[in-house]
Design a protein around this motif. Structure first.
Motif, short mmCIF file in Angstrom:
data_model
loop_
_atom_site.label_atom_id
_atom_site.label_comp_id
_atom_site.label_asym_id
_atom_site.label_seq_id
_atom_site.Cartn_x
_atom_site.Cartn_y
_atom_site.Cartn_z
N SER A 73 0.83 -1.21 0.00
CA SER A 73 0.00 0.00 0.00
C SER A 73 0.86 1.26 0.00
N ASP A 74 2.17 1.12 0.24
CA ASP A 74 3.11 2.24 0.15
C ASP A 74 4.36 1.77 -0.59
N ILE A 75 4.28 1.77 -1.90
CA ILE A 75 5.35 1.20 -2.73
C ILE A 75 6.66 1.97 -2.57
N TYR A 76 6.58 3.28 -2.36
CA TYR A 76 7.82 4.06 -2.22
C TYR A 76 8.53 3.75 -0.91
N ASP A 77 7.79 3.50 0.15
CA ASP A 77 8.38 3.10 1.42
C ASP A 77 9.00 1.71 1.30
N ALA A 78 8.30 0.78 0.63
CA ALA A 78 8.84 -0.56 0.42
C ALA A 78 10.14 -0.48 -0.39
N HIS A 79 10.15 0.33 -1.42
CA HIS A 79 11.34 0.52 -2.26
C HIS A 79 12.50 1.05 -1.42
N LYS A 80 12.23 2.07 -0.62
CA LYS A 80 13.26 2.69 0.22
C LYS A 80 13.82 1.68 1.23
N LYS A 81 12.96 0.91 1.88
CA LYS A 81 13.41 -0.06 2.89
C LYS A 81 14.25 -1.17 2.28
N LEU A 82 13.88 -1.63 1.09
CA LEU A 82 14.68 -2.64 0.42
C LEU A 82 16.05 -2.08 0.04
N LEU A 83 16.08 -0.85 -0.47
CA LEU A 83 17.36 -0.21 -0.79
C LEU A 83 18.24 -0.10 0.44
N GLU A 84 17.64 0.34 1.55
CA GLU A 84 18.39 0.49 2.81
C GLU A 84 18.90 -0.85 3.33
N SER A 85 18.24 -1.93 2.95
CA SER A 85 18.68 -3.27 3.37
C SER A 85 19.72 -3.86 2.43
N GLY A 86 20.11 -3.10 1.42
CA GLY A 86 21.14 -3.55 0.49
C GLY A 86 20.63 -4.45 -0.62
N VAL A 87 19.33 -4.47 -0.84
CA VAL A 87 18.74 -5.30 -1.88
C VAL A 87 18.90 -4.62 -3.23
N GLN A 88 19.20 -5.40 -4.26
CA GLN A 88 19.31 -4.89 -5.62
C GLN A 88 17.89 -4.63 -6.13
N VAL A 89 17.51 -3.36 -6.26
CA VAL A 89 16.16 -3.01 -6.70
C VAL A 89 16.22 -2.14 -7.95
N GLU A 90 15.18 -2.27 -8.75
CA GLU A 90 15.02 -1.42 -9.94
C GLU A 90 14.21 -0.19 -9.54
N ASP A 91 14.13 0.78 -10.42
CA ASP A 91 13.33 1.98 -10.17
C ASP A 91 11.84 1.65 -10.19
N VAL A 92 11.06 2.47 -9.50
CA VAL A 92 9.60 2.34 -9.54
C VAL A 92 9.14 2.84 -10.91
N ILE A 93 8.30 2.04 -11.56
CA ILE A 93 7.75 2.40 -12.87
C ILE A 93 6.26 2.69 -12.71
N ASP A 94 5.82 3.79 -13.32
CA ASP A 94 4.42 4.18 -13.28
C ASP A 94 3.76 3.76 -14.59
N TYR A 95 2.84 2.80 -14.52
CA TYR A 95 2.13 2.31 -15.70
C TYR A 95 0.77 2.98 -15.86
N GLY A 96 0.54 4.06 -15.15
CA GLY A 96 -0.74 4.75 -15.22
C GLY A 96 -1.63 4.38 -14.05
N THR A 97 -2.15 3.17 -14.03
CA THR A 97 -3.01 2.75 -12.93
C THR A 97 -2.27 1.83 -11.95
N VAL A 98 -1.05 1.43 -12.31
CA VAL A 98 -0.26 0.54 -11.47
C VAL A 98 1.16 1.07 -11.37
N LEU A 99 1.71 1.04 -10.15
CA LEU A 99 3.13 1.31 -9.92
C LEU A 99 3.79 -0.01 -9.60
N SER A 100 5.03 -0.21 -10.06
CA SER A 100 5.71 -1.45 -9.72
C SER A 100 7.22 -1.28 -9.81
N PHE A 101 7.92 -2.19 -9.15
CA PHE A 101 9.36 -2.31 -9.30
C PHE A 101 9.74 -3.76 -9.04
N GLU A 102 10.94 -4.11 -9.48
CA GLU A 102 11.44 -5.47 -9.29
C GLU A 102 12.71 -5.46 -8.46
#
Length: 127
Positions: A73-102
Motif C-alpha cells: 500500500s506504500d510502494i515508495y516506502d517498500a522501495h526505500k526499505k529494500l534499498l536500505e537493506s542492500g537489496v538490488q532493486v530497480e526503479d519504480v515504474i508508473d504504468y498509469g493505474t499501477v506502480l511497480s518495481f522489481e
C-alpha cells in the motif's frame, strides 16, 4: 473461482542455502516462518493467505522475468526499505493505474512489488 479449487495453497521456491533464504525472507522482507522441516529441507514462509515454501536444492536457475508480485500500500516506502537493506532493486515504474518495481532474492529470483488503488468493497458495515 473454480468449482474444483478454492485458492493456491502454497508456492514452492527452490533455494540453494536454506538458512540464508529464511533469514532474508524474514529479516529483509519482514515475513515469519510458519514451519521449518530441517531434515527434509522445507520451510514455509508466512506471507498472508498463501505461504511461500522454500525447498532445499543443490542448484537453481532463476528465470528472466518476475516470479511473483507482492502488493504494497506504500510502494515508495517498500522501495526505500529494500534499498536500505542492500537489496538490488530497480526503479519504480508508473504504468498509469499501477506502480511497480522489481528486485532480486539471494538466489537471483526476480520478485516484484506493485501498488494500485484497491476498490472499496461495499458491506453492510460501511453502508
Amino acid at each position: 473461482m473454480s468449482a474444483l479449487f478454492k485458492r493456491i495453497d502454497t508456492v514452492f521456491l527452490e533455494v540453494t542455502n536454506m538458512e540464508r533464504s529464511i533469514g532474508w525472507y524474514t529479516e529483509v522482507l519482514g515475513f515469519s516462518v510458519r514451519w521449518h522441516d530441517v531434515e527434509n529441507g522445507y520451510a514455509a514462509i508466512e506471507m498472508g493467505e498463501t505461504p511461500l515454501t522454500l525447498v532445499r536444492a543443490e542448484k537453481v536457475t532463476p528465470g528472466s522475468h518476475c516470479l511473483l508480485n507482492f502488493y504494497s500500500s506504500d510502494i515508495y516506502d517498500a522501495h526505500k526499505k529494500l534499498l536500505e537493506s542492500g537489496v538490488q532493486v530497480e526503479d519504480v515504474i508508473d504504468y498509469g493505474t499501477v506502480l511497480s518495481f522489481e528486485f532480486k532474492d539471494p538466489d537471483g529470483y526476480i520478485l516484484g512489488v506493485c501498488y494500485f488503488e484497491e476498490e472499496q468493497v461495499t458491506t453492510r458495515e460501511n453502508l
